[in-house]
Enzyme design. Structure first.
Site, PDB file in Angstrom:
ATOM      1  N   PHE A 147      32.052  10.043 -18.508  1.00  0.00           N
ATOM      2  CA  PHE A 147      32.951  11.178 -18.270  1.00  0.00           C
ATOM      3  C   PHE A 147      32.765  11.757 -16.871  1.00  0.00           C
ATOM      4  CE2 PHE A 147      31.845  11.545 -22.931  1.00  0.00           C
ATOM      5  CZ  PHE A 147      32.923  10.765 -23.315  1.00  0.00           C
ATOM      6  N   TRP A 175      39.507  16.599 -19.083  1.00  0.00           N
ATOM      7  CA  TRP A 175      38.324  16.421 -18.237  1.00  0.00           C
ATOM      8  C   TRP A 175      37.431  15.303 -18.781  1.00  0.00           C
ATOM      9  CZ3 TRP A 175      33.103  16.787 -19.354  1.00  0.00           C
ATOM     10  CH2 TRP A 175      32.225  16.832 -18.266  1.00  0.00           C
ATOM     11  N   HIS A 176      37.360  15.183 -20.110  1.00  0.00           N
ATOM     12  CA  HIS A 176      36.478  14.196 -20.717  1.00  0.00           C
ATOM     13  C   HIS A 176      36.995  12.771 -20.563  1.00  0.00           C
ATOM     14  CE1 HIS A 176      34.473  17.615 -22.700  1.00  0.00           C
ATOM     15  NE2 HIS A 176      33.473  16.786 -22.882  1.00  0.00           N
ATOM     16  N   GLY A 177      38.277  12.592 -20.444  1.00  0.00           N
ATOM     17  CA  GLY A 177      38.770  11.230 -20.310  1.00  0.00           C
ATOM     18  C   GLY A 177      40.272  11.164 -20.163  1.00  0.00           C
TER      19      GLY A 177
END
Length: 465
Positions: A465, A321-323
């Site tokens: 993000f 989800w963050h990257g």
């Protein structure tokens, strides 16, 4: 538009607040909410106007879909899956398409062209927020709001770009409450206090540390031992004060409009376990992952092994989800593995009764977080692994020169993080005398912060993000 910019602080915010108050004064409550909604869309479109069509289309689609749940109850589950897939399609394309193409090209020696894509701001936040609403409505946990309420919860500018991730049942009752539209001088004082403190964290602390991080992580020269450690520690505090500052400002901005946003940050570096860390860091993301991913995977149901698999999978998805990068996946997986070990240790220790030395538990937790942050900040998995090998002595490297001034600064920040309360606690004003003293401190801090604001202010780290 950035919270730490002159145009936001001295034009957008005061104009929006004054227009909102004027509409409320003449009892045009719906108009006041429309003002907030339109201002939020202006705030979002300031970065890249065409992408406003994406968020507007997303809002209309999801609100319309919920109406179909009631109209075709027998097909509600099918409609839910359609809604989730449609919501995930834009984020998959903008955020992960090039990552998939890059890995396919590497694995199969193909040459698929990677288009130049720009990630729409806040897409992860408003996408997952609307997915949570679809799931809650399908489960009967929440009710169907008016379109104006729904759109405003998605777009409300204090949380739009980088959270907190809102749950509708927490916010919509506030929009229906007439007390929200009154003047609360206490909320105004709290809001201004949090904005000033958050701005100070961002522009004075986080942005001052940023060059130290860039010198190490953006350097192509052979890595030295002390440089690696100072770079890792510097990023550990840069992201702390950057995200903490944003979270403070988001809550403060909400307070100016009498809207209480959920706390998203609670002194995570005081944690004595990685489980506790994730109860304190990005609290609303942890809540989302727990309620909509971990439980959906089975949660605590089933065998102990199954529970650990669910925990690990949830954190792996949290990393993704963050990257879109293997370093983020490894970061999430590392946290998942450490959390599983933490749970296993607690279970074993219930039988053994080994006394836990809190300073040692804190040191182990904090060290784990530092190494994970290295992988998070690295430009690739390879760079992150090189950092870790140098920091642990797995790879021979020159010691280099120990920058004592930077080390002293890091030591000071460590003490501050371990001893000072969170700003949302500190601004819980109890009496007039205390309020005056604390507001005076905040006034001094915001003057200092304004002096640090540049014509081209830096983005908050979580914007990417």
């Amino acid at each position: 538009m950035l919270f730490n910019s002159f145009i936001f602080l001295f034009a957008f915010l005061p104009i929006t607040w004054c227009m909102f108050r004027v509409a409320v004064k003449y009892r045009y409550l719906d108009l006041a909410l429309w003002i907030l909604l339109l201002a939020s869309l202006v705030f979002y479109s300031y970065w890249n106007p065409p992408y406003i069509l994406l968020i507007v289309a997303s809002i209309i689609f999801n609100f319309t879909l919920v109406n179909q749940f009631d109209r075709y109850p027998a097909k509600a589950k099918t409609l839910l899956w359609i809604g989730m897939l449609v919501n995930l399609a834009p984020i998959t394309y903008f955020k992960y398409y090039n990552f998939f193409i890059h890995n396919i090209n590497d694995a199969f020696h193909t040459s698929f062209i990677k288009p130049e894509l720009f990630l729409p701001l806040g897409i992860s936040f408003f996408t997952f927020q609307q997915i949570s609403y679809l799931l809650d409505y399908y489960r009967g946990i929440t009710t169907k709001p008016r379109f104006l309420y729904y759109a405003l919860v998605v777009c409300f500018f204090p949380h739009l770009i980088a959270g907190p991730i809102l749950i509708y049942r927490d916010i919509i009752p506030q929009l229906k409450d007439l007390r929200t539209y009154g003047i609360s001088w206490r909320n105004i004082c709290i809001g201004l206090g949090l904005i000033s403190l958050g701005l100070f964290k961002k522009v004075v602390i986080a942005d001052s540390i940023s060059p130290w991080v860039g010198e190490v992580f953006n350097n192509n020269e052979p890595l030295k031992f002390w440089d690696a450690w100072i770079g890792a520690l510097s990023y550990t505090y840069q992201i702390y004060f950057d995200f903490s500052g944003y979270s403070d400002m988001a809550i403060g901005l909400g307070k100016l409009f009498n809207v209480s946003l959920p706390v998203n940050f609670n002194s995570p570096y005081k944690s004595t376990s990685i489980i506790d860390f994730w109860r304190r860091w990005h609290i609303t993301l942890s809540r989302f992952l727990r309620e909509y991913v971990y439980i959906a995977l089975g949660g605590n149901r089933g065998t102990e092994l199954r529970r650990y698999v669910n925990v690990f999978t949830t954190m792996l998805l949290g990393g993704l989800w963050h990257g879109a990068g293997w370093n983020f996946i490894v970061w999430g997986g590392a946290h998942g593995l450490i959390i599983c070990i933490n749970h296993l240790w607690r279970k074993v220790n219930q039988r053994l009764g080994i006394p836990i030395f809190k300073p040692l538990a804190w040191l182990m937790t904090f060290t784990s977080v530092i190494f994970c942050w290295v992988m998070f900040r690295a430009q690739s998995f390879t760079q992150g692994w090189e950092f870790i090998k140098v920091m642990t002595g797995l790879q021979t490297a020159e010691l280099g020169v120990l920058p004592l001034k930077r080390l002293a600064c890091i030591a000071f920040l460590t003490i501050a993080c371990l001893t000072l309360p969170e700003n949302w606690e500190w601004t819980n004003f109890n009496n007039k005398k205390e309020t005056k003293v604390k507001l005076a401190i905040c006034f001094v801090l915001i003057i200092i912060s304004v002096l640090f604001i540049s014509e081209n202010p830096s983005e908050f780290l979580y914007f990417q993000f």
